[in-house]
Design an enzyme around this catalytic site. Structure first.
Site, PDB file in Angstrom:
ATOM      1  N   HIS A   1      19.886  40.827  50.783  1.00 31.39           N
ATOM      2  CA  HIS A   1      18.746  41.624  50.364  1.00 31.39           C
ATOM      3  C   HIS A   1      18.503  42.757  51.353  1.00 31.39           C
ATOM      4  CE1 HIS A   1      17.350  38.373  52.982  1.00 31.39           C
ATOM      5  NE2 HIS A   1      16.312  39.119  53.317  1.00 31.39           N
TER       6      HIS A   1
ATOM      7  N   ASP B   1      19.517  35.999  55.458  1.00 33.81           N
ATOM      8  CA  ASP B   1      18.711  35.356  56.495  1.00 33.81           C
ATOM      9  C   ASP B   1      19.472  34.160  57.050  1.00 33.81           C
ATOM     10  OD1 ASP B   1      16.685  37.169  56.031  1.00 33.81           O
ATOM     11  OD2 ASP B   1      15.634  35.868  54.610  1.00 33.81           O
TER      12      ASP B   1
ATOM     13  N   HIS C   1      21.274  42.334  54.425  1.00 30.23           N
ATOM     14  CA  HIS C   1      21.574  41.195  55.276  1.00 30.23           C
ATOM     15  C   HIS C   1      21.246  39.910  54.529  1.00 30.23           C
ATOM     16  CE1 HIS C   1      17.241  41.756  55.653  1.00 30.23           C
ATOM     17  NE2 HIS C   1      17.146  40.509  56.084  1.00 30.23           N
TER      18      HIS C   1
ATOM     19  N   ARG D   1       4.218  49.489  52.996  1.00 34.61           N
ATOM     20  CA  ARG D   1       4.556  48.140  52.558  1.00 34.61           C
ATOM     21  C   ARG D   1       4.405  47.215  53.764  1.00 34.61           C
ATOM     22  NH1 ARG D   1       7.632  44.965  48.923  1.00 34.61           N
ATOM     23  NH2 ARG D   1       8.783  43.290  49.961  1.00 34.61           N
TER      24      ARG D   1
END
Length: 318
Positions: free
Chosen positions: A251, A196, A194, A261
């Site tokens: 990304h 941002d 996607h 993570r």
């Protein structure tokens, strides 16, 4: 822990693709360097992505907030779902309302509603971090404008400094990859590809890899982890304000390790009623706007109606 059925796990799994690029491939911007503004512009034009060092935010503050967030994610699933962490909203596996799934759980905070009066340790650290990362975003946006030879102050940064700024802070937690028969040679999508929608994203994660960015040719490369630095994404709104000079970076996050993570992302957004058009201070004689005029409210609403991988800006192009 994120809980997914086997069918859902298969839906968000991808073949393992080995990628290796030297860490020097990712632009590193030293904010103490007097030439940082031109380096930021070059990175924003080429990749829409870069790393910043000498950013002025203490490692102690970043680590303290990470620790508090991990305490919450370590709670039993039912307790997280029932209680959340007011004023946060908690969610897991479902990203948006359009069927996107990820091996992720998250906390989302609208910064404008951040309760300054609360005195819990988490909120105290949180307030300090929000102030610091917002100031960092302002500094970077100012350097971008200077690098584009705009003499006027606060051309981009005014949007995130506005009291009505629609900025948010998000914690994404990606638990270790589950070991299930049939998925041994595949990796899981933590957060699908996607861009941002906001102006700028300031990301800090723990020392666990997983973030990948797309190059102009469509290939994906892994970003080496660095818990001491911040990674900066150009968002769709900034692409519009620069009339395409800066590009919003596509990304995703892959979960393919035995370690958790945790990402802490500040999304700098404009006020809901703010009109988004290319800055006239950038437009050269005869240059045509690539986008029709629209408000951040319109774009935000449109973005949330789409799938992650959709080209969200295309319907706003001229």
């Amino acid at each position: 822990m994120v809980v997914l059925a086997k069918e859902e796990l298969e839906q968000i799994s991808l073949p393992v693709i080995q990628k290796s690029l030297p860490s020097s491939f990712i632009p590193v911007i030293d904010l103490s360097n007097p030439n940082s503004k031109s380096l930021i512009v070059a990175a924003a034009q080429d990749l829409g992505f870069f790393k910043v060092i000498n950013h002025g935010i203490s490692m102690e503050l970043m680590s303290a907030l990470e620790s508090e967030a991990m305490k919450f994610f370590a709670l039993p699933q039912l307790e997280k779902e029932i209680h959340g962490l007011n004023p946060f909203s908690y969610g897991s596996k479902r990203i948006g309302s359009n069927g996107d799934l990820g091996w992720v759980e998250y906390l989302l905070l609208e910064i404008a509603s951040n309760p300054k009066s609360q005195s819990t340790q988490f909120c105290s650290i949180l307030n300090e971090y929000i102030k610091a990362v917002m100031e960092l975003s302002v500094e970077i946006l100012e350097l971008m404008a200077q690098g584009l030879h705009i003499k006027e102050k606060e051309v981009f940064s005014k949007y995130v400094m506005d009291e009505e700024s629609d900025s948010v802070l998000r914690f994404n937690h990606y638990p270790p990859r589950p070991h299930m028969q049939g998925l041994s040679n595949r990796c899981l999508t933590g957060f699908g590809e996607h861009t941002d929608p906001q102006l700028i994203s300031i990301l800090r994660s723990n020392n666990t890899s997983g973030l990948e960015i797309a190059l102009k040719d469509g290939s994906w490369v892994s970003v080496p982890s660095d818990h001491t630095s911040f990674f900066v994404n150009v968002g769709d709104s900034l692409q519009v304000l620069t009339n395409g000079r800066f590009r919003s970076v596509k990304h995703r996050v892959m979960v393919n390790s035995a370690r958790s993570r945790l990402s802490m992302i500040y999304f700098g957004g404009p006020p809901l009623g703010q009109k988004l058009v290319p800055s006239p201070l950038l437009m050269e004689e005869g240059e045509q706007s690539l986008y029709r005029e629209f408000t951040w409210r319109e774009y935000k609403s449109s973005a949330f109606r789409t799938r992650l991988a959709d080209n969200r800006l295309v319907q706003f192009e001229r």
